[in-house]
Design a protein around this motif. Structure first.
Motif, PDB file in Angstrom:
ATOM      1  N   GLU A   1      -6.376 -15.964 -14.455  1.00 60.72           N
ATOM      2  CA  GLU A   1      -5.242 -15.349 -14.456  1.00 60.72           C
ATOM      3  C   GLU A   1      -4.270 -15.479 -13.443  1.00 60.72           C
ATOM      4  N   THR A   2      -4.811 -15.829 -12.352  1.00 59.34           N
ATOM      5  CA  THR A   2      -3.832 -16.062 -11.226  1.00 59.34           C
ATOM      6  C   THR A   2      -3.266 -17.301 -11.088  1.00 59.34           C
ATOM      7  N   GLN A   3      -4.100 -18.175 -11.634  1.00 59.01           N
ATOM      8  CA  GLN A   3      -3.558 -19.814 -11.725  1.00 59.01           C
ATOM      9  C   GLN A   3      -2.660 -19.677 -12.803  1.00 59.01           C
ATOM     10  N   LYS A   4      -2.893 -19.291 -14.059  1.00 57.88           N
ATOM     11  CA  LYS A   4      -1.667 -19.275 -15.231  1.00 57.88           C
ATOM     12  C   LYS A   4      -0.602 -18.829 -14.582  1.00 57.88           C
ATOM     13  N   LYS A   5      -0.542 -17.338 -13.841  1.00 54.27           N
ATOM     14  CA  LYS A   5       0.588 -16.825 -13.586  1.00 54.27           C
ATOM     15  C   LYS A   5       1.381 -17.507 -12.313  1.00 54.27           C
TER      16      LYS A   5
ATOM     17  N   LEU B   1       5.817 -20.734 -10.622  1.00 58.17           N
ATOM     18  CA  LEU B   1       6.557 -21.717  -9.934  1.00 58.17           C
ATOM     19  C   LEU B   1       7.397 -22.960 -10.672  1.00 58.17           C
ATOM     20  N   MET B   2       6.918 -23.030 -11.998  1.00 56.57           N
ATOM     21  CA  MET B   2       7.801 -23.684 -12.973  1.00 56.57           C
ATOM     22  C   MET B   2       9.264 -23.076 -13.293  1.00 56.57           C
TER      23      MET B   2
ATOM     24  N   GLU C   1       0.966 -30.000 -15.463  1.00 55.04           N
ATOM     25  CA  GLU C   1      -0.382 -30.895 -15.781  1.00 55.04           C
ATOM     26  C   GLU C   1      -1.168 -30.453 -14.676  1.00 55.04           C
ATOM     27  N   ARG C   2      -0.827 -30.465 -13.677  1.00 56.48           N
ATOM     28  CA  ARG C   2      -1.756 -30.027 -12.305  1.00 56.48           C
ATOM     29  C   ARG C   2      -2.369 -28.562 -12.500  1.00 56.48           C
ATOM     30  N   PHE C   3      -1.629 -27.635 -13.074  1.00 59.78           N
ATOM     31  CA  PHE C   3      -2.124 -26.285 -13.168  1.00 59.78           C
ATOM     32  C   PHE C   3      -3.200 -26.504 -14.295  1.00 59.78           C
ATOM     33  N   GLU C   4      -2.797 -27.179 -15.425  1.00 59.43           N
ATOM     34  CA  GLU C   4      -3.759 -27.283 -16.597  1.00 59.43           C
ATOM     35  C   GLU C   4      -5.133 -27.756 -16.354  1.00 59.43           C
ATOM     36  N   LYS C   5      -4.961 -28.871 -15.410  1.00 58.05           N
ATOM     37  CA  LYS C   5      -6.279 -29.215 -15.017  1.00 58.05           C
ATOM     38  C   LYS C   5      -7.129 -28.258 -14.543  1.00 58.05           C
ATOM     39  N   ILE C   6      -6.718 -27.382 -13.479  1.00 64.08           N
ATOM     40  CA  ILE C   6      -7.660 -26.326 -12.930  1.00 64.08           C
ATOM     41  C   ILE C   6      -7.784 -25.380 -13.796  1.00 64.08           C
ATOM     42  N   GLU C   7      -6.889 -25.047 -14.794  1.00 62.46           N
ATOM     43  CA  GLU C   7      -7.245 -24.119 -15.659  1.00 62.46           C
ATOM     44  C   GLU C   7      -8.345 -24.271 -16.892  1.00 62.46           C
ATOM     45  N   ASP C   8      -8.309 -25.860 -17.150  1.00 64.98           N
ATOM     46  CA  ASP C   8      -9.387 -26.358 -18.274  1.00 64.98           C
ATOM     47  C   ASP C   8     -10.446 -26.385 -17.427  1.00 64.98           C
ATOM     48  N   LYS C   9     -10.723 -26.598 -16.079  1.00 68.12           N
ATOM     49  CA  LYS C   9     -12.050 -26.636 -15.477  1.00 68.12           C
ATOM     50  C   LYS C   9     -12.551 -25.286 -15.471  1.00 68.12           C
ATOM     51  N   LEU C  10     -11.624 -24.094 -15.126  1.00 70.37           N
ATOM     52  CA  LEU C  10     -12.095 -22.835 -14.871  1.00 70.37           C
ATOM     53  C   LEU C  10     -12.809 -22.199 -16.244  1.00 70.37           C
TER      54      LEU C  10
END
Length: 215
Positions: free
Chosen positions: A166-170, A175-176, A203-212
């Motif tokens: 949730e922190t990553q998504k927020k 930032l966008m 894309e930078r954040f989505e890579k992290i989100e996919d991994k989590l």
């Protein structure tokens, strides 16, 4: 006049002076890297001559000497003669003891220094000329600088929250929006650049989100 082939054939292990050896290695390295060999030789012929003469004076044993053979000699006869010489040496015949070369003195080093310094200057000038010929990278644009700062802010998430989805998504959302607001405020309205940078941040954040999400 010495050739680059003469320098390449030197036995570096037999070059006594470390600075002379260093310049020989520098010339060989630059020749290996040079894409235009003719330009290399044209620019550094003086250094090739100088360094070869220094080796000849200080460490002549580093220069490979091959016995001259008559162009009319029968190759098979030459082989037989060489074989006979080798057998004689093995059979216990006295071999001539190699004359020991005199060590390099301080006077020799003092005499060599100006020549070595000249070689060094010519190598530096050659390298500078080569750098000018290399394609130059364009300076970063204002768009890319802002994008990189925004991405950098995303890397400042505290370690204990980096694995929190949730922190990553927020953070991505904040930032966008900040990225768009900054560009609007600066009246930077290139749609191509805005779309490209927004996609990269996303894309930078989505890579992290996919991994989590997979954990």
């Amino acid at each position: 006049m010495a050739t680059i082939k003469d320098v390449l054939q030197l036995d570096q292990n037999k070059i006594e002076d470390s600075e002379v050896k260093k310049q020989v290695q520098n010339i060989i390295k630059e020749h290996t890297m040079a894409t235009d060999k003719e330009f290399f030789i044209k620019e550094l012929q003086s250094s090739i001559d100088t360094i070869y003469e220094l080796v000849k004076e200080d460490s002549p044993e580093a220069i490979e000497k091959k016995p001259k053979e008559s162009p009319c000699a029968d190759p098979e006869e030459s082989k037989k003669a060489t074989s006979k010489r080798n057998k004689k040496n093995v059979s216990g015949k006295k071999t001539t003891k190699k004359k020991e070369q005199p060590k390099t003195t301080k006077a020799d080093v003092s005499k060599m220094s100006p020549a070595l310094e000249q070689c060094d200057r010519e190598l530096k000038a050659y390298r500078a000329e080569q750098r000018k010929l290399q394609p130059q990278k364009p300076p970063p644009t204002r768009y890319s600088k802002i994008r990189n700062h925004i991405i950098g802010l995303g890397k400042l998430i505290p370690p204990k929250l980096k694995d929190d989805l949730e922190t990553q998504k927020k953070t991505k959302k904040i930032l966008m929006k900040a990225h768009r607001d900054i560009l609007d405020n600066f009246r930077m309205n290139s749609l191509r650049n805005i779309k490209r940078d927004q996609n990269e941040i996303k894309e930078r954040f989505e890579k992290i989100e996919d991994k989590l999400e997979q954990e």
